[in-house]
Scaffold this active site. Structure first.
Site, PDB file in Angstrom:
ATOM      1  N   VAL A  20      -2.721   9.642  -4.086  1.00  0.00           N
ATOM      2  CA  VAL A  20      -2.245   8.878  -4.975  1.00  0.00           C
ATOM      3  C   VAL A  20      -3.008   9.161  -6.321  1.00  0.00           C
ATOM      4  O   VAL A  20      -2.041   9.630  -7.067  1.00  0.00           O
ATOM      5  CB  VAL A  20      -1.441   7.236  -4.320  1.00  0.00           C
ATOM      6  CG1 VAL A  20      -1.206   6.912  -5.578  1.00  0.00           C
ATOM      7  CG2 VAL A  20      -0.392   7.137  -3.397  1.00  0.00           C
ATOM      8  N   ASP A  64       0.897  -0.777   0.098  1.00  0.00           N
ATOM      9  CA  ASP A  64       0.319   0.062  -0.191  1.00  0.00           C
ATOM     10  C   ASP A  64       1.354   1.161   0.259  1.00  0.00           C
ATOM     11  O   ASP A  64       0.541   2.626  -0.504  1.00  0.00           O
ATOM     12  CB  ASP A  64      -0.953  -0.257   1.286  1.00  0.00           C
ATOM     13  CG  ASP A  64      -1.788   0.830   1.140  1.00  0.00           C
ATOM     14  OD1 ASP A  64      -2.566   1.687  -0.117  1.00  0.00           O
ATOM     15  OD2 ASP A  64      -1.888   2.005   2.271  1.00  0.00           O
ATOM     16  N   LEU A  96      -6.565   7.258   3.771  1.00  0.00           N
ATOM     17  CA  LEU A  96      -6.678   7.995   2.332  1.00  0.00           C
ATOM     18  C   LEU A  96      -5.823   7.881   1.960  1.00  0.00           C
ATOM     19  O   LEU A  96      -5.391   9.118   0.793  1.00  0.00           O
ATOM     20  CB  LEU A  96      -6.756   9.848   3.393  1.00  0.00           C
ATOM     21  CG  LEU A  96      -7.987   9.575   4.349  1.00  0.00           C
ATOM     22  CD1 LEU A  96      -7.936  11.143   5.386  1.00  0.00           C
ATOM     23  CD2 LEU A  96      -9.148   9.917   2.891  1.00  0.00           C
ATOM     24  N   ARG A  97      -4.496   7.547   1.893  1.00  0.00           N
ATOM     25  CA  ARG A  97      -3.156   7.005   0.698  1.00  0.00           C
ATOM     26  C   ARG A  97      -3.908   7.075  -0.715  1.00  0.00           C
ATOM     27  O   ARG A  97      -3.431   7.720  -0.982  1.00  0.00           O
ATOM     28  CB  ARG A  97      -2.396   6.083   1.102  1.00  0.00           C
ATOM     29  CG  ARG A  97      -1.257   6.215   0.503  1.00  0.00           C
ATOM     30  CD  ARG A  97      -0.246   5.514   1.072  1.00  0.00           C
ATOM     31  NE  ARG A  97       0.578   5.034   1.923  1.00  0.00           N
ATOM     32  CZ  ARG A  97       0.223   4.982   3.465  1.00  0.00           C
ATOM     33  NH1 ARG A  97       0.105   4.088   3.735  1.00  0.00           N
ATOM     34  NH2 ARG A  97       0.697   5.689   4.432  1.00  0.00           N
ATOM     35  N   ALA A  98      -4.511   6.288  -0.855  1.00  0.00           N
ATOM     36  CA  ALA A  98      -5.462   6.388  -1.805  1.00  0.00           C
ATOM     37  C   ALA A  98      -5.996   7.625  -2.594  1.00  0.00           C
ATOM     38  O   ALA A  98      -5.623   7.199  -3.583  1.00  0.00           O
ATOM     39  CB  ALA A  98      -6.593   5.054  -2.402  1.00  0.00           C
TER      40      ALA A  98
END
Length: 695
Positions: free
Chosen positions: A280, A194, A275-277
């Site tokens: 990115v 991830d 919230l990383r998705a």
């Protein structure tokens, strides 16, 4: 120095080329993880992309590659004088070997200056060397977890923090991070996957024309690397210029609120964690717009970015098959697509004819794929982000090998016999698998539980970092010191100073250096030997057995173990899963396990002994743990107590799956002969037992 293989000469792989180019435009995306079987040009294309990066201006003499106009204010070699001399050099390509140590990655105390001159000096590591360049990690799934954490933290923050050996340093570390891996060698933790911005799965072409073109170009390159690179220099130069232009355009690209809202809705609908998705996808969409020469992100940029950034983020269970749920992603993207009209289509960008947005046609050493009627993989369609399904090989999410219904043959059995139908095999073959029709249906499994921890006796030599058994290791609790054996890996400062003082000297010499002895945890080879005979179908025992083995597989995954599985039933035993780090394949093999026939326990023990002997020759530093799941009955294949002698010295745990009011205690007798612990299968659940006898 031989010129690297030209980036433009790589056949196919449009998704990978696009992902690398987007990260070259915006390293803040977080890097690329390339998943693919061996021989799919992963390393070739990664080394080729470094040659496309613009040259960098650095302060002369700065070990951290500071830019002369905007030097890092916290640079350990600073402060830098703005009028100081500068120099220009190519962007660095730093390769991180699997055996690298933490101090080699982050840097550490300069031991010779510290002990010789009494100066606390810092020696930079690979993170400093990769600043403003490319950091390439081959076989990233085999890298110790703590090193992967360091790399990903630096890539995410753009800075490296060094806190070790009395050194406290921070320096800039912005680089294009690229990791490659072969799924056959095992999957990294989902948490680590991830952290990579984009993940791309690659496979070899399954049509003859592109395969022939790959070989044609490779052979031409090997004959004359310099001449071959020169023929593709113009195409690569065009891409390099476009990267520079996209970098300059990147700060001016705007992300409209409507597209940002679309990104949030897509991520919510796709059920990603955290919230990383979202971040990115947004960064990738901005880089996509800059790459195509636009100053505003359009819906096509968001769709294309989501296809690269989201598929690997939806996994919920660490043992679920890895990869994308392509149908689910398509469904989500279609659900959040606007009503298309002429006004919704983003304008065509420059040079969008190629799959990576760059020039597709370059010099050829023979008929290319398009000349033979077999085009490269379909291009990214920027207008709506849609990508036709590839017509070859496996797609994302299909990298786990298909289960082999015939199973793997034991050592010494001819491969031709393995694929023969049951009636064509030698009826006297002790390893002959019973006819599938004679076997019962596959038994379902219940939800896994947290099992008791099975550990090996004594301390290992720490050949493989993990979380199961005690071992001497590079990290862990310091229990002593010794003279270095080979390269000094961990300085024991107090012992080194003591050795210097005992000589009555004020300056340390190399002979005074002492190495710290650490005790930590290691991973092991856990080999499951499972009774799959007809008696296991009674009282639904097989469902209990498969649930217990599934729980142990999950535990082995968490402890970074290699696993293998042998089953015995009918007339013999089979190595259904040769030792591997791919725990997902183990789950697949376990799910399809069937029962039936007699109980050749001795054959299972003999095959376990030969398998462990072969693994011991291949990797003598990895200690094995044999987990034997049986009720102790043996109705075929001879006396198992005779085969016990072949397993002398192997740490073994016998899981007694005998049930019912009348019990013979055969498993306990077998465990006593093996010198093993015997644990009732029903008591394996850690929640049911507070403590277990220390191994």
């Amino acid at each position: 120095m031989t010129s690297p293989y030209p980036f433009s000469a790589v056949v196919g792989l449009p998704e990978l080329r696009l992902a690398l180019l987007l990260n070259a435009v915006s390293p803040a995306i977080g890097g690329v993880l390339v998943r693919g079987e061996k021989g799919t040009a992963k390393s070739t294309i990664v080394r080729a992309v470094a040659a496309l990066l613009p040259q960098v201006d650095i302060v002369r003499g700065c070990r951290f590659a500071c830019h002369p106009a905007t030097p890092d204010q916290a640079c350990p070699d600073g402060p830098h004088d703005p009028s100081a001399a500068s120099q220009t050099r190519p962007a660095a390509l730093v390769e991180l070997p699997v055996g690298a140590t933490e101090d080699r990655v982050t840097g550490t105390l300069d031991i010779h200056r510290a002990l010789g001159d009494g100066v606390k000096a810092y020696e930079p590591g690979l993170l400093a060397a990769a600043h403003r360049g490319v950091l390439y990690v081959d076989e990233v799934n085999l890298l110790p977890d703590h090193l992967v954490d360091l790399l990903l933290d630096a890539a995410a923050m753009g800075r490296a923090h060094v806190e070790r050996d009395g050194v406290s340093i921070k320096h800039a570390a912005r680089f294009l991070l690229v990791g490659t891996m072969n799924p056959e060698e095992g999957e990294p933790r989902p948490q680590l996957v991830d952290r990579f911005g984009l993940v791309v799965s690659v496979t070899a072409p399954q049509e003859p024309a592109p395969r022939a073109e790959v070989v044609r170009r490779r052979l031409a390159y090997e004959v004359d690397p310099e001449g071959y690179a020169a023929r593709w220099a113009e195409a690569d130069a065009t891409l390099a210029v476009r990267i520079s232009q996209a970098r300059e355009r990147l700060p001016r690209v705007s992300l409209p609120d409507a597209e940002l809202d679309r990104i949030a809705r897509i991520c919510l609908d796709y059920r990603v964690d955290g919230l990383r998705a979202d971040i990115v996808v947004a960064r990738t969409a901005v880089a996509m717009a800059a790459w195509h020469g636009h100053t505003t992100v359009a819906v096509g940029d968001v769709r294309a970015a989501a296809r690269l950034a989201l598929p690997h983020r939806r996994r919920r269970d660490p043992l679920d098959p890895p990869g994308a749920d392509a149908e689910k992603l398509d469904e989500v993207l279609d659900r959040h697509a606007p009503e298309h009209g002429p006004e919704d289509e983003p304008p065509a960008g420059p040079d969008d004819s190629g799959p990576d947005g760059g020039p597709e046609d370059g010099p050829s050493d023979g008929p290319g794929p398009s000349d033979n009627g077999a085009p490269d993989q379909p291009p990214v369609q920027r207008e709506d982000g849609a990508r036709p399904a590839p017509s070859h090989g496996r797609g994302p999410g299909q990298d786990v090998p298909e289960p082999d219904p015939a199973g793997s043959r034991p050592p010494g059995v001819d491969a031709g016999e393995a694929g023969a139908p049951p009636d064509a095999a030698d009826p006297n073959d002790p390893y002959r698998r019973p006819d599938a029709a004679a076997a019962g249906a596959a038994v379902s499994m219940a939800a896994p539980f947290r099992p008791q921890t099975l550990r090996l006796r004594g301390r290992g030599r720490g050949g493989h970092a993990g979380r199961r058994s005690a071992a001497f290791a590079r990290r862990g609790r310091v229990v002593g010191s010794r003279r270095p054996v080979g390269v000094l890996t961990s300085l024991h400062l107090t012992a080194s100073l003591r050795a210097t003082a005992l000589r009555g000297a004020r300056t340390a010499e190399r002979t005074d250096l002492r190495e710290a002895i650490h005790v930590g945890r290691e991973s092991n080879l856990v080999l499951f030997v499972v009774d799959a005979s007809g008696s296991m179908a009674a009282r639904q025992r097989m469902s209990t057995v498969k649930t217990a083995v599934l729980s142990l597989l999950r535990d082995a995954y968490q402890r970074r173990d290699r696993i293998g599985m042998i089953t015995f039933r009918g007339a013999g035993a089979w190595l259904d899963l040769p030792p591997t780090s791919s725990h997902e394949v183990g789950v697949v093999k376990l799910a399809e396990l069937r029962t039936g026939g007699r109980t050749p326990l001795a054959a299972g023990l003999r095959l376990a002994a030969s398998t462990l002997a072969a693994e011991r020759r291949r990797d003598p530093r990895r200690r094995p743990l044999l987990v034997l799941v049986t009720d102790g009955r043996a109705t075929a294949g001879g006396d198992p107590l005779i085969a016990v002698g072949e397993l002398t010295g192997v740490d073994t745990v016998v899981l007694d799956c005998e049930s019912g009011p009348v019990r013979l205690g055969l498993a306990r007798r077998l465990a006593a002969a093996l010198g093993a612990d015997c644990l009732p299968l029903t008591s394996l659940d850690a929640a049911s037992v507070s403590t277990r006898k220390a191994a």
